[in-house]
Design an enzyme around this catalytic site. Sequence first.
Site, PDB file in Angstrom:
ATOM      1  N   ARG A 264       0.862  -1.183   0.000  1.00  0.00           N
ATOM      2  CA  ARG A 264       0.000   0.000   0.000  1.00  0.00           C
ATOM      3  C   ARG A 264       0.896   1.229   0.000  1.00  0.00           C
ATOM      4  O   ARG A 264       1.452   1.588   1.014  1.00  0.00           O
ATOM      5  CB  ARG A 264      -0.875  -0.016   1.268  1.00  0.00           C
ATOM      6  CG  ARG A 264      -2.014   0.966   1.260  1.00  0.00           C
ATOM      7  CD  ARG A 264      -2.590   1.098   2.658  1.00  0.00           C
ATOM      8  NE  ARG A 264      -1.759   1.962   3.465  1.00  0.00           N
ATOM      9  CZ  ARG A 264      -1.682   1.895   4.795  1.00  0.00           C
ATOM     10  NH1 ARG A 264      -2.351   1.012   5.457  1.00  0.00           N
ATOM     11  NH2 ARG A 264      -0.892   2.722   5.437  1.00  0.00           N
TER      12      ARG A 264
ATOM     13  N   HIS B  20      -3.690   4.635   4.623  1.00  0.00           N
ATOM     14  CA  HIS B  20      -4.808   3.700   4.765  1.00  0.00           C
ATOM     15  C   HIS B  20      -6.069   4.303   4.155  1.00  0.00           C
ATOM     16  O   HIS B  20      -6.765   3.679   3.374  1.00  0.00           O
ATOM     17  CB  HIS B  20      -5.037   3.375   6.238  1.00  0.00           C
ATOM     18  CG  HIS B  20      -6.304   2.644   6.499  1.00  0.00           C
ATOM     19  ND1 HIS B  20      -6.508   1.348   6.062  1.00  0.00           N
ATOM     20  CD2 HIS B  20      -7.455   3.020   7.120  1.00  0.00           C
ATOM     21  CE1 HIS B  20      -7.723   0.971   6.422  1.00  0.00           C
ATOM     22  NE2 HIS B  20      -8.328   1.962   7.054  1.00  0.00           N
TER      23      HIS B  20
ATOM     24  N   TYR C 206       4.018   6.092  11.188  1.00  0.00           N
ATOM     25  CA  TYR C 206       4.338   4.730  11.634  1.00  0.00           C
ATOM     26  C   TYR C 206       5.156   3.944  10.627  1.00  0.00           C
ATOM     27  O   TYR C 206       5.530   2.828  10.860  1.00  0.00           O
ATOM     28  CB  TYR C 206       3.049   3.964  11.977  1.00  0.00           C
ATOM     29  CG  TYR C 206       1.998   3.974  10.876  1.00  0.00           C
ATOM     30  CD1 TYR C 206       2.102   3.121   9.795  1.00  0.00           C
ATOM     31  CD2 TYR C 206       0.916   4.846  10.929  1.00  0.00           C
ATOM     32  CE1 TYR C 206       1.157   3.122   8.794  1.00  0.00           C
ATOM     33  CE2 TYR C 206      -0.042   4.856   9.928  1.00  0.00           C
ATOM     34  CZ  TYR C 206       0.079   3.993   8.863  1.00  0.00           C
ATOM     35  OH  TYR C 206      -0.852   4.008   7.867  1.00  0.00           O
TER      36      TYR C 206
END
Lengths: 474, 412
Positions: B278, B282, B291
């Site tokens: 990805r 998100h 993160y």
Amino acid sequence: MTATMIKEFRLPDLGEGLTESEIVSWKVNVGDTVSLNQIIAEVETAKAVVELPSPFAGVVTALHEQPGTVVEVGKPIVSFEVEGDAGAQAAAGGAAEAPAAKREPNLVGYGAVVETTGRPARRPRNFAASPPVETAEARPAETDAPLVEPVEIKPAETRPLETKPAATVAGERPRSTPPVRKLAKDLGVDLEHVTGSGPGGLITRDDVRNFVGGGDLPAAAQELAGEAARTPEPVPSAQASEREVRTPIKGVRKFTAAAMVSSAFTAPHVTEFLTVDVTPAMELLARLKASKAFAGLKLTPLTLVAKAALIALRRNPTLNSRWDEANQEIVQFNYVNLGIAAATPRGLTVPNIKDADRMTLAELSTALTGLTETARAGKTSPAELSGGTISITNIGVFGIDAGTPILNPGEAAILAMGAVRKMPWEYQDQIALRQVMTLSLSFDHRLVDGEQGSRFLADVGALLADPGMALAMV
Amino acid sequence: MLTDEVGQGGTTASGPGNNAGHRGGASQNLVQLITPQGERVSHPEYDPWVRDISDEQLGSLYEDMVVIRRIDTEATALQRQGELALWPPLLGQEASQIGSARTLREDDFVFSSYRDNGVAYCRGVDLTDIVRVWRGNASSGWDPYTVNMAVPQIIIGAQTLHATGYAMGIQNDGADSVAFTYFGDGATSEGDVNEAMVFAASFQAPVVFFCQNNHWAISEPVRLQSHVHIADRPAGFGIPSMRVDGNDVLAVMAATRVALDRARRGGGPTFIEAVTYRMGPHTTADDPTRYRDANELEDWAAKDPIRRVKALLDRKGLLTEEFEAAVQRKADAVAREMRAGCTGMPDPEPLDIFKHVYSTPNSWLDRQQDHYSRYLASFGAPTGAESEEGGYSSYVASSGDPEDADSEEGAR
């Protein structure tokens, strides 16, 4: 038609339910011609820094907000002069141009407009060896051949299992339910001190009430309860002179107070705890003391904790940094000036060992001894007190296990080492009497994320639980 | 049925991807047919499954990937412009979605997650319908039966159960269609997915579990969720699996064909782990820099699914200027159409919410609707434009109370 009109772009909700965002910077100026989706600004929300693509093609006529301004969602932030009949301009403002084919709302359950000829028909399963060849899924004939693929049985790979949980992370809040926490808060009771009588140690309403009212709780708990429930009585000032001593706030106390207030209220502190079986480290300490190389040197648990922290810092350099508010910069130190909190007759001072990261264990030991002796004698120089990059405080010498140390101002982290205690502890799947220490690490959450802080603390713990890990970390 | 029989020739199941016999977590090799540099490498087991792919078809796979990336970037821009409430970007997962979706038959049925908008494009979902829910204009975007694709499932992994149930229905019908379900690495930790696999294996249902392992379950890295490759998990359920390079459109296509073929012949379920990444957040409300290591992103950028097909086309001498321009035109046209459809979408009327609760009249609901319409009416007559289009003008227009003019703003 080339009539132009002014269009405003209002700040959208860039996350889910955000009410405001800060304009970080403009990527365009008034008078610039921009194309659709060209990045025009950088905006910071509570969730992320995002780039804003232009919803229009046109000329920027006004930037309504300055960089650094926090803008409410829905307020206009930029105006454009756009051509009136541009097809792609249907966007913001609601004066939308209808799409080529306007569709009815198409919703499940109420017979959406069927646009295809209907549902694709299923076909009977064909069990024959060669299924019909489709254009959509042309299946090569060759693949019919391998009907049974020989499967190679490989020996099960043995994964090294983690057998020795050397450390446990403390800090989970006592078990209770929200109404009980509310009750405790209302009564001013810290649930940390309450023993739960419910299933699995769950703290109940009665536990909280008993705690406050005394009940049949242990004496220590009652004392704490008394403290929690007691409200200070106003004392008449006439009596005060006999019962109180008033000392002017000055010197180290004044400096300490200012530093602590400034640190506590500028750096968002996070404290994490780790309890470690340090028996191997203590055994190493005993061996080192007996060795010739360290003859005459004062080796203590602090020496090893300091060394472990220095090793762990190499892998986690973020902990060795500084928030420079004035310049809006983060300073990453490539050296370590290791501060050691020292209780002196004049109060708390934190002298530091310059370039401690370059020292051997023997050098570090010598420096630590010198530093504490100088501090206790009250002879610490200003130079030794300034320029620290990270600190250690040894609360273990007072028999204390853990605390939430406040950062030495300007530093990103401070590590508190607790007392080494013999405690029943899991060792090789059995309960054994082991030497156990709790480490408490506070860090500046502006600079250090939970991940980095946790990794650092885990590294320090791992080194003390198994000093041989140094071979793997250096 | 014994687990051993599945995938070891005990049934009609055959061909590559027969890894149910793997035990002890032995890792499978990653199937790759196009390297990140765009070199076509041969694979004895999987080559035959894509041997029929012509140069033109390769070109059209490339075009589809470029188009869905364009859809994705346009939708992301629309969110930043306040036209969509939220968007879950698929950036980086183009090969996984196109390679699999293009292999499906019209009568197969897709049960997807929310990130599979490239799949929706391939199924023929209208571009406006793709963004309808994300704009907040409808509870679901399209009629599943017109395109044989259920509306995206937001609950993580729940669609795998729907797919398995549908597949059991196919069995009862004696058809050779396949239920094809898309989900992510995080979903494999959900109970739903595990239950679906148990049922699929027990009933040997014609369902394909297509896991796009994009390495991140929001901020949770896949290594925290699974100590073995995801593709090693299905063996425990007696489901054969394959682990393919999810950024390699041909490898994904080959694996999907293997799985579909097995299901159509009554060989039961197959699990495909498409290893991809990805590249974006998100959702548009997420900030992955908090993160995720930037180096990791860089490593995966070098494995970009579109770039490698482009390089392969170039090696084959197919990457002409006209071709590239045509692909770009197509992508831009699709983006334009989607933008127009999105911004031109009529807002739903407040009372529309009552239309989509029950399929038959319901007295309770009728009463609530009556109350609500009278409540709405208390704010006074709407503007002409609204009452014209809404179809509920009778509720609202009947009680225009001029004294309530002050509160009109509050109702809007």
